[in-house]
Design a protein around this motif. Structure first.
Motif, short mmCIF file in Angstrom:
data_model
loop_
_atom_site.label_atom_id
_atom_site.label_comp_id
_atom_site.label_asym_id
_atom_site.label_seq_id
_atom_site.Cartn_x
_atom_site.Cartn_y
_atom_site.Cartn_z
N GLN A 62 0.85 -1.19 0.00
CA GLN A 62 0.00 0.00 0.00
C GLN A 62 0.88 1.24 0.00
OE1 GLN A 62 -2.95 -1.14 3.34
NE2 GLN A 62 -4.10 0.22 1.99
N TYR A 63 0.53 2.19 -0.87
CA TYR A 63 1.28 3.45 -0.92
C TYR A 63 0.81 4.34 0.21
CZ TYR A 63 3.49 7.63 -2.85
OH TYR A 63 4.26 8.75 -3.03
N ASP A 64 1.72 4.69 1.11
CA ASP A 64 1.37 5.45 2.31
C ASP A 64 2.55 6.35 2.66
OD1 ASP A 64 0.72 6.46 4.81
OD2 ASP A 64 0.06 4.53 5.62
N THR A 65 2.40 7.65 2.43
CA THR A 65 3.50 8.59 2.65
C THR A 65 3.82 8.81 4.12
OG1 THR A 65 1.97 10.46 2.54
CG2 THR A 65 3.04 9.80 0.48
N GLU A 66 2.96 8.34 5.03
CA GLU A 66 3.19 8.52 6.45
C GLU A 66 3.76 7.27 7.12
OE1 GLU A 66 2.71 11.48 7.84
OE2 GLU A 66 2.05 12.25 5.89
N ALA A 67 3.86 6.16 6.40
CA ALA A 67 4.19 4.88 7.02
C ALA A 67 5.67 4.67 7.27
CB ALA A 67 3.64 3.74 6.17
N THR A 68 6.53 5.25 6.43
CA THR A 68 7.97 5.01 6.54
C THR A 68 8.74 6.32 6.44
OG1 THR A 68 8.13 4.64 4.16
CG2 THR A 68 7.82 2.69 5.54
N GLY A 93 4.08 -3.68 4.92
CA GLY A 93 3.54 -3.63 3.56
C GLY A 93 3.03 -2.26 3.16
N ARG A 94 3.46 -1.24 3.89
CA ARG A 94 3.02 0.13 3.61
C ARG A 94 4.24 1.04 3.50
NH1 ARG A 94 -2.46 0.47 5.27
NH2 ARG A 94 -2.34 2.74 5.35
N GLY A 95 4.28 1.87 2.46
CA GLY A 95 5.42 2.76 2.30
C GLY A 95 5.34 3.56 1.02
N VAL A 96 6.48 4.07 0.60
CA VAL A 96 6.56 4.95 -0.58
C VAL A 96 7.44 4.31 -1.64
CG1 VAL A 96 6.06 7.06 0.70
CG2 VAL A 96 8.42 6.26 0.51
N CYS A 97 7.71 5.06 -2.71
CA CYS A 97 8.42 4.50 -3.86
C CYS A 97 9.79 3.94 -3.49
CB CYS A 97 8.53 5.53 -4.98
SG CYS A 97 9.36 7.08 -4.50
N GLN A 98 10.47 4.58 -2.55
CA GLN A 98 11.77 4.08 -2.12
C GLN A 98 11.64 2.67 -1.56
OE1 GLN A 98 14.38 6.54 0.51
NE2 GLN A 98 14.20 4.81 1.91
N ASP A 99 10.59 2.43 -0.77
CA ASP A 99 10.38 1.11 -0.17
C ASP A 99 10.00 0.07 -1.21
OD1 ASP A 99 10.60 2.16 2.63
OD2 ASP A 99 8.78 3.23 2.04
N VAL A 114 12.99 7.83 5.45
CA VAL A 114 14.10 7.52 4.56
C VAL A 114 14.99 6.42 5.14
CG1 VAL A 114 15.67 9.25 5.51
CG2 VAL A 114 15.86 8.60 3.09
N ASN A 115 14.92 6.19 6.46
CA ASN A 115 15.78 5.20 7.10
C ASN A 115 15.05 3.92 7.50
OD1 ASN A 115 18.23 6.77 7.06
ND2 ASN A 115 17.35 8.05 8.68
N THR A 116 13.83 3.72 7.06
CA THR A 116 13.08 2.52 7.42
C THR A 116 13.73 1.28 6.79
OG1 THR A 116 11.00 3.73 7.60
CG2 THR A 116 10.85 1.35 7.29
N PRO A 117 14.08 0.26 7.60
CA PRO A 117 14.70 -0.95 7.04
C PRO A 117 13.73 -1.73 6.15
CG PRO A 117 15.04 -0.80 9.43
CD PRO A 117 14.01 0.23 9.07
N LEU A 118 14.29 -2.47 5.21
CA LEU A 118 13.47 -3.27 4.31
C LEU A 118 12.65 -4.30 5.08
CD1 LEU A 118 12.57 -4.11 1.51
CD2 LEU A 118 14.71 -5.38 1.24
N ALA A 119 13.22 -4.89 6.11
CA ALA A 119 12.50 -5.89 6.89
C ALA A 119 11.25 -5.30 7.54
CB ALA A 119 13.41 -6.49 7.96
N GLU A 120 11.34 -4.05 7.99
CA GLU A 120 10.18 -3.39 8.60
C GLU A 120 9.10 -3.12 7.56
OE1 GLU A 120 9.27 0.87 10.81
OE2 GLU A 120 11.19 -0.16 11.23
N PHE A 121 9.51 -2.70 6.37
CA PHE A 121 8.54 -2.50 5.30
C PHE A 121 7.89 -3.82 4.90
CE2 PHE A 121 7.84 -2.49 0.61
CZ PHE A 121 6.72 -1.67 0.60
N ALA A 122 8.68 -4.90 4.87
CA ALA A 122 8.14 -6.21 4.52
C ALA A 122 7.05 -6.63 5.49
CB ALA A 122 9.26 -7.25 4.51
N GLN A 123 7.21 -6.25 6.76
CA GLN A 123 6.22 -6.63 7.77
C GLN A 123 4.96 -5.80 7.65
OE1 GLN A 123 7.66 -6.29 11.80
NE2 GLN A 123 6.14 -7.72 12.57
#
Length: 274
Positions: free
Chosen positions: A149-155, A168-174, A157-166
């Motif tokens: 899910q695209y969510d500009t408030e969820a992550t 499933g919400r983030g921006v284009c970088q994630d 610039v320093n959010t780890p990939l493992a956290e995003f994997a858990q």
């Protein structure tokens, strides 16, 4: 398609800062898929500006403001023509065997895209040697788009990939780091791309610099894929630079003395010129 771009970065300091050094990576690339008609960098207050090409070939400007200041404004203006390129023809996944040795840097782990069982983490089906590589990558692009899910408030610039994997919400970088994690574990050389997106209001990620992936296809070259928008990177995608991950292509970063409490704001505008 011809696009005009304005990228404005501003810093405000509660106390005077001095000897501000900034590395500015905002000059679009010159390559088959795009031509740079003009580029101008405006800095206030007056600054010393030099340039060089980084390891991956991007043009980088070094901005040094020696005088005391409480406000720093860096504005990049560019005019770019983007060109339509054909999609790759059929290429078997097995063809990658002879290409990997020269592209190791886009296969090995890096801090923001560490080694891990990312295909399994994201539920990705591995390809067979007889699968068509280009079609597999486009299917993967669509699959990852559907999982996040695209969510500009969820992550951040320093959010780890493992956290995003858990989450499933983030921006284009994630989205981009996730696809890099998967493709590299599958043995597909892939690189992180930063740039701009002309959306016309219907695409995600155009409010700032955008990110997508380029995957290597033998006999074709690098195919741009945008998992944030479920599309191939075509004329609406304007490339600035590529690297292994975000840290290699961050638009503006630097250091300074003094300054006290500081704040930063960024504004990006992409206009289509008919």
């Amino acid at each position: 398609m011809r696009c005009e771009i304005r990228h404005i970065t501003e810093y405000h300091y509660s106390q005077p800062a001095w000897d501000s050094f900034n590395q500015v990576r905002l000059h679009p690339t010159q390559e088959a898929r795009q031509s740079v008609r003009s580029f101008h960098l405006h800095v206030v207050p007056e600054a010393q500006v030099s340039s060089h090409k980084d390891y991956f070939g991007a043009l980088v400007h070094q901005v040094h403001v020696h005088a005391h200041h409480t406000h720093l404004r860096i504005e990049a203006q560019a005019m770019v023509d983007t060109h339509a390129l054909p999609d790759p023809g059929p290429v078997l996944v097995a063809a990658l065997e002879g290409a990997r040795s020269s592209l190791t840097e886009f296969l090995v782990p890096c801090p923001r895209v560490p080694s891990g069982p990312w295909p399994e983490v994201f539920g990705v089906t591995r390809p067979t040697p007889r699968d068509d590589l280009g079609q597999y990558l486009q299917n993967l692009n669509s699959f990852l788009y559907s999982q996040f899910q695209y969510d500009t408030e969820a992550t951040s610039v320093n959010t780890p990939l493992a956290e995003f994997a858990q989450s499933g919400r983030g921006v284009c970088q994630d989205f981009t780091h996730a696809m890099l994690g998967v493709t590299r574990q599958l043995g597909i050389p892939s690189r992180y791309v930063s740039g701009y997106l002309y959306s016309g209001g219907e695409m995600r990620g155009a409010e700032a610099t955008h990110a997508w992936v380029e995957c290597f296809i033998p006999g074709y070259g690098w195919l741009g894929l945008d998992p944030t928008n479920n599309c191939v990177a075509r004329e609406k995608h304007i490339k600035i630079a590529h690297g292994r991950e975000y840290s290699d292509v961050s638009p503006v970063r630097g250091t300074y003395y003094g300054g006290g409490q500081g704040s930063m704001s960024v504004a990006v505008y992409v206009y289509r010129q008919d």
